[in-house]
Design a protein around this motif. Sequence first.
Motif, mmCIF file in Angstrom:
data_model
loop_
_atom_site.group_PDB
_atom_site.id
_atom_site.type_symbol
_atom_site.label_atom_id
_atom_site.label_comp_id
_atom_site.label_asym_id
_atom_site.label_seq_id
_atom_site.Cartn_x
_atom_site.Cartn_y
_atom_site.Cartn_z
ATOM 1 N N GLY A 169 0.794 -1.217 0.000
ATOM 2 C CA GLY A 169 0.000 0.000 0.000
ATOM 3 C C GLY A 169 0.829 1.272 0.000
ATOM 4 N N ILE A 170 0.266 2.318 -0.607
ATOM 5 C CA ILE A 170 0.824 3.669 -0.564
ATOM 6 C C ILE A 170 -0.251 4.572 0.028
ATOM 7 C CG2 ILE A 170 1.733 5.604 -1.886
ATOM 8 C CD1 ILE A 170 2.570 3.672 -4.068
ATOM 9 N N LEU A 171 0.065 5.221 1.135
ATOM 10 C CA LEU A 171 -0.862 6.180 1.718
ATOM 11 C C LEU A 171 -0.837 7.455 0.877
ATOM 12 C CD1 LEU A 171 -0.281 5.933 5.572
ATOM 13 C CD2 LEU A 171 -2.458 5.657 4.393
ATOM 14 N N VAL A 172 -1.997 7.919 0.500
ATOM 15 C CA VAL A 172 -2.106 9.156 -0.271
ATOM 16 C C VAL A 172 -2.751 10.216 0.618
ATOM 17 C CG1 VAL A 172 -3.035 10.252 -2.336
ATOM 18 C CG2 VAL A 172 -2.320 7.844 -2.417
ATOM 19 N N ASP A 173 -1.987 11.246 0.977
ATOM 20 C CA ASP A 173 -2.464 12.313 1.866
ATOM 21 C C ASP A 173 -3.217 11.736 3.065
ATOM 22 O OD1 ASP A 173 -1.388 14.137 0.136
ATOM 23 O OD2 ASP A 173 -3.288 14.695 -0.795
ATOM 24 N N PRO A 174 -2.569 10.895 3.883
ATOM 25 C CA PRO A 174 -3.296 10.239 4.984
ATOM 26 C C PRO A 174 -3.894 11.236 5.965
ATOM 27 C CG PRO A 174 -0.912 10.064 5.282
ATOM 28 C CD PRO A 174 -1.127 10.600 3.903
ATOM 29 N N PRO A 175 -5.140 11.025 6.391
ATOM 30 C CA PRO A 175 -5.730 11.885 7.421
ATOM 31 C C PRO A 175 -4.966 11.760 8.734
ATOM 32 C CG PRO A 175 -7.407 10.562 6.316
ATOM 33 C CD PRO A 175 -6.075 10.013 5.899
ATOM 34 N N ALA A 176 -5.091 12.765 9.596
ATOM 35 C CA ALA A 176 -4.460 12.700 10.912
ATOM 36 C C ALA A 176 -4.984 11.491 11.675
ATOM 37 C CB ALA A 176 -4.747 13.988 11.685
ATOM 38 N N HIS A 177 -4.088 10.825 12.391
ATOM 39 C CA HIS A 177 -4.410 9.655 13.225
ATOM 40 C C HIS A 177 -4.908 8.467 12.406
ATOM 41 C CE1 HIS A 177 -3.910 12.795 16.042
ATOM 42 N NE2 HIS A 177 -5.125 13.273 15.950
ATOM 43 N N SER A 178 -4.538 8.393 11.133
ATOM 44 C CA SER A 178 -4.987 7.276 10.299
ATOM 45 C C SER A 178 -4.410 5.949 10.773
ATOM 46 C CB SER A 178 -4.608 7.520 8.833
ATOM 47 O OG SER A 178 -3.219 7.726 8.679
ATOM 48 N N ALA A 179 -3.278 5.978 11.528
ATOM 49 C CA ALA A 179 -2.702 4.729 12.042
ATOM 50 C C ALA A 179 -3.697 3.985 12.919
ATOM 51 C CB ALA A 179 -1.427 5.015 12.827
ATOM 52 N N HIS A 180 -4.509 4.710 13.681
ATOM 53 C CA HIS A 180 -5.504 4.066 14.538
ATOM 54 C C HIS A 180 -6.588 3.394 13.702
ATOM 55 C CE1 HIS A 180 -3.765 5.916 18.115
ATOM 56 N NE2 HIS A 180 -3.652 7.015 17.406
ATOM 57 N N TYR A 181 -6.972 4.045 12.626
ATOM 58 C CA TYR A 181 -7.968 3.446 11.728
ATOM 59 C C TYR A 181 -7.414 2.173 11.108
ATOM 60 C CZ TYR A 181 -10.827 2.755 7.555
ATOM 61 O OH TYR A 181 -11.617 2.199 6.585
ATOM 62 N N LEU A 182 -6.170 2.217 10.652
ATOM 63 C CA LEU A 182 -5.572 1.043 10.015
ATOM 64 C C LEU A 182 -5.519 -0.117 10.996
ATOM 65 C CD1 LEU A 182 -2.590 2.694 8.087
ATOM 66 C CD2 LEU A 182 -4.898 2.225 7.268
ATOM 67 N N ARG A 183 -5.033 0.159 12.205
ATOM 68 C CA ARG A 183 -4.900 -0.901 13.205
ATOM 69 C C ARG A 183 -6.254 -1.489 13.574
ATOM 70 N NH1 ARG A 183 -1.154 -4.506 14.769
ATOM 71 N NH2 ARG A 183 -1.441 -5.126 16.931
ATOM 72 N N ARG A 184 -7.234 -0.603 13.736
ATOM 73 C CA ARG A 184 -8.566 -1.050 14.142
ATOM 74 C C ARG A 184 -9.212 -1.928 13.075
ATOM 75 N NH1 ARG A 184 -10.103 3.623 15.596
ATOM 76 N NH2 ARG A 184 -11.256 4.220 13.727
ATOM 77 N N ASN A 185 -8.801 -1.741 11.830
ATOM 78 C CA ASN A 185 -9.389 -2.511 10.733
ATOM 79 C C ASN A 185 -8.474 -3.615 10.218
ATOM 80 O OD1 ASN A 185 -12.125 -1.155 9.769
ATOM 81 N ND2 ASN A 185 -10.755 0.471 10.453
ATOM 82 N N GLY A 186 -7.466 -3.965 11.022
ATOM 83 C CA GLY A 186 -6.631 -5.113 10.696
ATOM 84 C C GLY A 186 -5.664 -4.892 9.554
ATOM 85 N N ILE A 187 -5.309 -3.633 9.267
ATOM 86 C CA ILE A 187 -4.369 -3.328 8.189
ATOM 87 C C ILE A 187 -2.991 -3.108 8.794
ATOM 88 C CG2 ILE A 187 -3.814 -1.786 6.271
ATOM 89 C CD1 ILE A 187 -6.779 -1.067 6.116
ATOM 90 N N SER A 188 -2.068 -3.995 8.533
ATOM 91 C CA SER A 188 -0.723 -3.877 9.097
ATOM 92 C C SER A 188 -0.003 -2.671 8.513
ATOM 93 C CB SER A 188 0.087 -5.142 8.803
ATOM 94 O OG SER A 188 1.441 -4.945 9.144
ATOM 95 N N SER A 189 0.615 -1.868 9.388
ATOM 96 C CA SER A 189 1.343 -0.693 8.918
ATOM 97 C C SER A 189 2.534 -1.085 8.046
ATOM 98 C CB SER A 189 1.834 0.136 10.111
ATOM 99 O OG SER A 189 2.759 -0.601 10.887
ATOM 100 N N ARG A 190 3.030 -2.329 8.174
ATOM 101 C CA ARG A 190 4.190 -2.740 7.379
ATOM 102 C C ARG A 190 3.814 -3.132 5.952
ATOM 103 N NH1 ARG A 190 8.113 -6.657 10.383
ATOM 104 N NH2 ARG A 190 6.212 -7.677 11.062
ATOM 105 N N LYS A 191 2.508 -3.185 5.662
ATOM 106 C CA LYS A 191 2.093 -3.335 4.270
ATOM 107 C C LYS A 191 2.148 -1.986 3.540
ATOM 108 C CE LYS A 191 -1.041 -7.292 4.814
ATOM 109 N NZ LYS A 191 -2.426 -7.780 4.670
#
Length: 553
Positions: free
Chosen positions: A90-112
């Motif tokens: 994945g490539i984050l495009v203009d990620p919203p603030a605190h998007s890491a919490h959204y990713l984690r909550r939805n099972g999306i690994s930050s290392r992808k």
Amino acid sequence: MAFDDGTIEVIDRGAEYDVRVDDELVATVPDWLSSAIADPPHILMPMATAVGDAIDFEAPQFGITVLGAADGFTAAGTTAGFILWMRGRGILVDPPAHSAHYLRRNGISSRKITHVILTHCHADHDAGTFQKILLEQRVTVLTTRTIMAAFVRKYALISEMNYDFLQRLFCFHSVKIGEPVHFQGGSIKFFYSLHALPCIGFRAELAGKSIVYSSDTYYDPDGLAALQQRGIISAERCASLCTDCSVQQADLLLHEAGIAPIHTPFDALAKLPDNIKRFAIAAILLVTDIFRKFDVESIVDVLSVITTRSYSAGEPAGDEGRFLRIVKAGIVMYERDGARPSPLRHCDYLINGARPFELRYCDYFGEGELLTDATHAASATAATRVEVLEIERGDVQYLFRRRPNLMARIQQRAKLSYDASWAAIGANSVFSGFSMAQVTQLQSVMRQHEVGEGEVIWRKGDEVLDVVLVGDARLAYRELADVRGATREDLEPFGPGALLVNVYALENRLRHELTLTAERAGTIFHVIGEDLLDFLDNNPGAFIWMRDTLVVC
């Protein structure tokens, strides 16, 4: 805040903030726009998902995951941003603030997600980029030199970091307009949008499919023609904006809309023709810390011996001692030496409220038993449907015998007491926010040591060579007791979880100014300076918290 040409002052009035320039009120900002969070580590470190809520996100081969679609002034929505997926990365495009919490909550690994596209430097588009830079792994930011220069200037002022230090925290890939950037077997070609400041959009292509993103831009053929007639844009620029940039033939067109003339009016999009209106394993290895520094030839060797295996939810995910296993998809719950992730068993060393042995994308297990004589009572259970990559014992030993330094780190980690090392890590305010991948990296450079009462750990005048993480021992600086005016708090011994660190001294080969001794016998963990600096280079979020401090508790 004073500048050469005036002053800016922000006054907190509870429900809102007043912004004054040269003592004149210029704006009143509602509190909900401030994004204030009391404890900064909660912004910087992704939250672990509770065991009972374990989910795993299956990334598309080519597609997007929308994170937000609102503008920067909407109270009820998240600012526009999304993930562009290409062959599972994945490539984050203009990620919203605190998007890491959204990713984690939805099972999306930050290392992808290893890359970020920064389209421009308005706060609703770049704030999340800055936060992503401060997360667990070094990311690559794709943008133009002009936009990057503006970004660095802006966040150097906001964070009070100097330019050079800020630029050490991420990799910058300079993109050129019209020239493709190759990613995961596909390509991304950038174009300039028409906005209030430099701004880029892009066209991504993979396997014959295409996605176009406009970013913030003004698209209106009649309005653009008027700008051309006034001499503001050239005829060539006008033609390009009408046909080659934000509006072009694609399988998916993502176009912003808002208030003209710096955004695209809705009626201009409504007039678009119908044909426009219709709307991998090597990569895993290269983001897994034990394979990160392998060259292409070595990765080919690994690929030749890897097999893929699937496990259903609740099924044991393999036995110990035969394979190195890397999680490709799903969630594995790992138990070792009696330390269990089960919510039925109380555990004093929680990580962000969850049990620490939750393994996700690119996490691995079984390596210690394959490379050492150590034996552990361990088991792994699939919490969801799981796919793992497996490498047999003999192949692992062959691959790692040619890399003695890496093999030594794995062997060192296998010798640690799991309970003791997890307790120390969980008691530290920064380390307790680490992901499982970061903890694994940290444990691989920790050396366990039992100290006796009165034993000297560091001696005044000796060169600073390492840092110390306190287990169940108690440590104190000998000379502080003789310092006039020292308070009771100053003399309090360092207990479990305290990290005694001086990054500046390590980098500049300085000497200890005080003698550190054990006031109570127990366990401590050393990390050699070279290993710590290498760890921080790959974990800039931790670097932020350690760079200007001597003790992290």
